[in-house]
Design an enzyme around this catalytic site. Structure first.
Site, short mmCIF file in Angstrom:
data_model
loop_
_atom_site.label_atom_id
_atom_site.label_comp_id
_atom_site.label_asym_id
_atom_site.label_seq_id
_atom_site.Cartn_x
_atom_site.Cartn_y
_atom_site.Cartn_z
N GLU A 1 4.71 -3.71 13.13
CA GLU A 1 4.36 -2.80 14.31
C GLU A 1 2.90 -2.57 14.05
O GLU A 1 2.50 -2.47 15.25
CB GLU A 1 5.19 -1.41 14.17
CG GLU A 1 4.48 -0.45 15.24
CD GLU A 1 5.02 0.91 15.02
OE1 GLU A 1 5.94 1.26 15.82
OE2 GLU A 1 4.81 1.70 14.19
N ASP A 2 2.37 -2.64 13.11
CA ASP A 2 0.78 -2.39 13.01
C ASP A 2 -0.15 -3.44 13.35
O ASP A 2 -1.29 -3.04 13.68
CB ASP A 2 0.34 -1.85 11.35
CG ASP A 2 1.47 -0.68 11.02
OD1 ASP A 2 1.39 0.14 11.75
OD2 ASP A 2 1.59 -0.67 9.89
N HIS B 1 0.20 7.57 9.64
CA HIS B 1 0.02 7.25 10.84
C HIS B 1 0.67 8.17 11.95
O HIS B 1 1.38 9.17 11.62
CB HIS B 1 0.93 5.87 11.37
CG HIS B 1 0.43 4.63 11.07
ND1 HIS B 1 0.99 3.66 10.03
CD2 HIS B 1 -0.70 4.11 11.13
CE1 HIS B 1 0.20 2.54 9.72
NE2 HIS B 1 -0.84 2.85 10.22
N ARG C 1 -6.73 4.85 9.55
CA ARG C 1 -6.71 3.59 9.73
C ARG C 1 -6.96 3.35 11.21
O ARG C 1 -7.17 1.97 11.68
CB ARG C 1 -5.29 2.91 9.63
CG ARG C 1 -4.65 3.16 8.40
CD ARG C 1 -4.86 2.17 7.59
NE ARG C 1 -4.19 2.23 6.14
CZ ARG C 1 -2.98 1.88 5.90
NH1 ARG C 1 -2.39 1.15 6.86
NH2 ARG C 1 -2.56 2.02 4.86
N LEU D 1 0.91 -1.10 -0.09
CA LEU D 1 -0.01 0.09 0.03
C LEU D 1 1.01 1.15 0.14
O LEU D 1 1.84 1.26 0.69
CB LEU D 1 -1.01 0.09 1.29
CG LEU D 1 -1.97 -0.82 1.32
CD1 LEU D 1 -2.62 -1.06 2.80
CD2 LEU D 1 -2.98 -1.12 0.31
N CYS E 1 7.81 1.03 12.03
CA CYS E 1 7.10 -0.02 11.24
C CYS E 1 7.45 -1.21 11.45
O CYS E 1 6.98 -2.42 11.20
CB CYS E 1 6.51 0.32 10.16
SG CYS E 1 6.47 2.18 9.71
C1 CIR Z 1 0.71 0.70 4.96
O1 CIR Z 1 0.27 1.55 4.22
O2 CIR Z 1 0.00 0.02 5.77
C2 CIR Z 1 2.09 0.18 4.59
N1 CIR Z 1 2.40 0.48 3.03
C3 CIR Z 1 3.17 1.16 5.71
C4 CIR Z 1 2.83 0.94 6.96
C5 CIR Z 1 3.88 1.57 7.86
N2 CIR Z 1 3.50 1.40 9.10
C6 CIR Z 1 3.91 2.26 10.29
O3 CIR Z 1 4.31 3.57 9.86
N3 CIR Z 1 3.62 1.87 11.50
#
Ligand code: CIR
Length: 263
Positions: free
Chosen positions: A71-72, A168, A137, A24, A255
């Site tokens: 991390e998410d 984020h 999100r 993404l 992340c």
């Molecule tokens: C996303 O859009 O979910 C991933 N491409 C990037 C996530 C980055 N995560 C974060 O900042 N904790």
């Protein structure tokens, strides 16, 4: 409460899959180069080792292009891990892929069951509180479900707002020490860090805000020399890591790992 807000013994990472090209992104500035990302990831893991971490490196997950951004999918607190419920539908399956690893480490693993959504990138743990930024999100119901879980355990959770157009909350800030936050000016302007000492990223270097303090080291994305010098002048021991490929997918230092202190 979270006295160990930047002192950790362990980290969990996941290798980037070659499907990372389908990750993404808010704006398409080209696909990440998988080989470069693997190299950067290895540097990230070796820097965590240098910081004193025992690192669990999970295998790549081709089915989930964004799974490198571990991390998410969870929040690790002393004594309890909480599985998140990502707002991004394509990322929800990553949560189940993390569960068994957390169960090996934690006696107690809870989960956000919905209907709300929340991603770990929107959560900043400081020595005094848990800050959660509502974002594209993370919604009010997700924050409320987490608040109910953590307030039972004596934590103070404060809901704040992630700036418009920022993925984020932690895209724009990181914890530097017990009372200091590194923040973009646009996020700090919201007033959310009034009870902290704030060091701003330098103009044009906003992406430097997604750094992590891990024990004595501060892991920073490379390429932000003015902010690096500002932090070094404040006494932080900086390690720079190339982040060009993760940045194409709106990812930074935080992340790429889950960080915690084993009991
Ligand atoms: C996303 O859009 O979910 C991933 N491409 C990037 C996530 C980055 N995560 C974060 O900042 N904790």
């Amino acid at each position: 409460m979270t006295e160990h807000a930047y002192e950790f013994t362990h980290a969990i990472t996941r290798l980037p899959a070659s499907s990372i090209v389908h990750g993404l992104r808010a704006e398409d500035v080209g696909n990440p180069d998988h080989a470069q990302m693997l190299q950067d990831h290895a540097h990230y893991v070796s820097t965590l080792h240098e910081a004193g971490a025992v690192v669990t490196e999970l295998p790549a997950l081709e089915a989930y292009p964004d799974a490198v951004f571990v991390e998410d999918v969870a929040l690790c607190l002393p004594g309890v891990a909480i599985l998140m419920r990502p707002g991004a539908a394509s990322r929800r399956g990553e949560v189940g892929e993390m569960e068994s690893t957390l169960r090996e480490v934690y006696d107690e693993v809870l989960s956000i069951d919905g209907p709300g959504f929340i991603e770990g990138g929107d959560i900043l743990i400081t020595a005094k509180e848990i800050l959660v930024g509502r974002s594209e999100r993370t919604d009010a119901a997700g924050v409320a479900e987490l608040a109910a879980i953590v307030s039972d355990r004596g934590y103070r959770l404060r809901e704040v707002m992630t700036p418009e157009g920022v993925l984020h909350f932690k895209t724009d800030c990181s914890l530097l020490d017990a009372e200091t936050i590194l923040s973009t000016k646009r996020l700090a302007a919201s007033g959310c860090f009034e009870n902290y000492r704030v060091i701003h990223t330098c103009d044009g270097e906003e992406a430097a805000a997604n750094s992590i303090r891990f024990n004595h080291l501060l892991l920073m994305p490379a390429g932000f020399p003015a902010t690096r010098e500002r932090l070094q002048a404040e006494g932080y021991e900086v390690r720079e890591i190339n982040n060009s490929e993760c940045a194409k997918l709106d990812g930074g230092m935080s992340c790429l790992s889950l960080r915690f202190q084993a009991e």
